[in-house]
Design a protein around this motif. Structure first.
Motif, PDB file in Angstrom:
ATOM      1  N   TYR A   1     -12.580 -17.066   1.290  1.00  0.00           N
ATOM      2  CA  TYR A   1     -12.152 -16.952   2.683  1.00  0.00           C
ATOM      3  C   TYR A   1     -13.318 -16.948   3.661  1.00  0.00           C
ATOM      4  O   TYR A   1     -13.162 -16.617   4.831  1.00  0.00           O
ATOM      5  CB  TYR A   1     -11.289 -15.693   2.875  1.00  0.00           C
TER       6      TYR A   1
ATOM      7  N   GLY B   1     -15.312 -21.152   2.936  1.00  0.00           N
ATOM      8  CA  GLY B   1     -14.150 -20.810   2.111  1.00  0.00           C
ATOM      9  C   GLY B   1     -13.054 -21.853   2.244  1.00  0.00           C
ATOM     10  O   GLY B   1     -12.605 -22.134   3.354  1.00  0.00           O
TER      11      GLY B   1
ATOM     12  N   LEU C   1     -10.103 -21.537   1.656  1.00  0.00           N
ATOM     13  CA  LEU C   1      -8.829 -20.936   2.071  1.00  0.00           C
ATOM     14  C   LEU C   1      -8.877 -20.359   3.485  1.00  0.00           C
ATOM     15  O   LEU C   1      -7.900 -19.780   3.941  1.00  0.00           O
ATOM     16  CB  LEU C   1      -8.426 -19.837   1.075  1.00  0.00           C
ATOM     17  N   ASN C   2     -10.011 -20.514   4.182  1.00  0.00           N
ATOM     18  CA  ASN C   2     -10.087 -20.038   5.574  1.00  0.00           C
ATOM     19  C   ASN C   2      -9.723 -21.188   6.503  1.00  0.00           C
ATOM     20  O   ASN C   2     -10.534 -22.066   6.789  1.00  0.00           O
ATOM     21  CB  ASN C   2     -11.486 -19.501   5.903  1.00  0.00           C
TER      22      ASN C   2
ATOM     23  N   TYR D   1     -10.594 -13.753  11.266  1.00  0.00           N
ATOM     24  CA  TYR D   1     -10.995 -14.846  10.374  1.00  0.00           C
ATOM     25  C   TYR D   1     -12.511 -15.037  10.322  1.00  0.00           C
ATOM     26  O   TYR D   1     -12.993 -15.905   9.606  1.00  0.00           O
ATOM     27  CB  TYR D   1     -10.315 -16.161  10.789  1.00  0.00           C
TER      28      TYR D   1
ATOM     29  N   PRO E   1     -13.235 -10.833   2.325  1.00  0.00           N
ATOM     30  CA  PRO E   1     -12.257  -9.995   3.043  1.00  0.00           C
ATOM     31  C   PRO E   1     -12.831  -8.614   3.401  1.00  0.00           C
ATOM     32  O   PRO E   1     -13.388  -7.919   2.547  1.00  0.00           O
ATOM     33  CB  PRO E   1     -11.101  -9.887   2.044  1.00  0.00           C
TER      34      PRO E   1
END
Lengths: 155, 155
Positions: free
Chosen positions: A16, A21, A23-24, B48, B53
């Motif tokens: 992320y 990332g 998935l970001n 974001y 995370p």
């Protein structure tokens, strides 16, 4: 020339990153590959990624160097163990320090090439030297000290 | 404690920086102020803007250091001439080099404080040392070598 990018094999929970990332969905999603003994990534800045009109924002350039540095560190670590990305255990690095020298303004509107050389791989630390080029001319160079993330970082 | 930010006085055509331009609607729009003999800026990352995370993306931290460094350079140059931002000629700096050391992970979800100290002001070059803090703890420190932009840069 290219196989899959190392970021395609980062564990899902570590995918992320705003810079690299996969998935970001808000991020840059840069992808780092081997090209012979160097690593390479490409990125085309958005029209609003500017420092002043017509020239790329230095903070973005630092980000590209940062993420390509940690990606290159992972690539180098797999190669050092004669393994491919996707085999276990996965390598994932974080940045300990980042140095960027801005050599000349980086023009907006062209794809940038980010190239890395592995200059040191020792234990959990990998040092890479990175260049950023536009139109075949190096506009910035950097050095990234990357450190392997502890396995239990997210636990 | 604070007056207007130095970025509020950048010439309009030089106010589109992704990191600190007040006219870049996609950007961070950070603002640098004097606080005694130090400079300060604040920024709250978006959800974001992560590396992994829960922790802030290092490239964003580099960007905050970069722009607060050039902003601090401009503030210092006005003060060096006993002038206020808004008087002519305007000061606007670009980054020649940027060093960032990531001391510990920067937690997401709190406002970051970016503080600068002027360590050298000589001719058209200003060097600043910058810290980034979260919850009162320094998580990254940096050094910015900023150079005054040529007056005819955009002409």
């Amino acid at each position: 020339m290219f196989s899959k990018a190392v970021q395609d094999f980062y564990p899902e929970e570590l995918s992320y990153c705003y810079g690299c990332g996969r998935l970001n969905e808000h991020g840059h999603q840069i992808k780092s590959y081997w090209d012979g003994d160097e690593t390479v990534a490409h990125f085309t800045p958005e029209p609003y990624h500017i420092a002043i009109p017509g020239y790329v924002y230095g903070g973005l350039i630092a980000s590209l160097i940062d993420c390509h540095g940690t990606g290159s560190a992972a690539l180098a670590s797999y190669r050092n163990e004669n393994r491919d990305p996707g085999t276990e255990p996965a390598f994932r690095f974080v940045t300990a320090s980042l140095q960027v020298d801005y050599l000349r303004p980086t023009p907006l509107g062209v794809e940038l090439e980010i190239r890395g050389k592995i200059v040191e791989l020792k234990g959990r630390k990998v040092i890479t030297e990175i260049t950023v080029s536009a139109n075949g001319e190096v506009t910035a160079k950097g050095k990234v000290v990357a450190v392997q993330m502890p396995e239990n970082f997210l636990k």
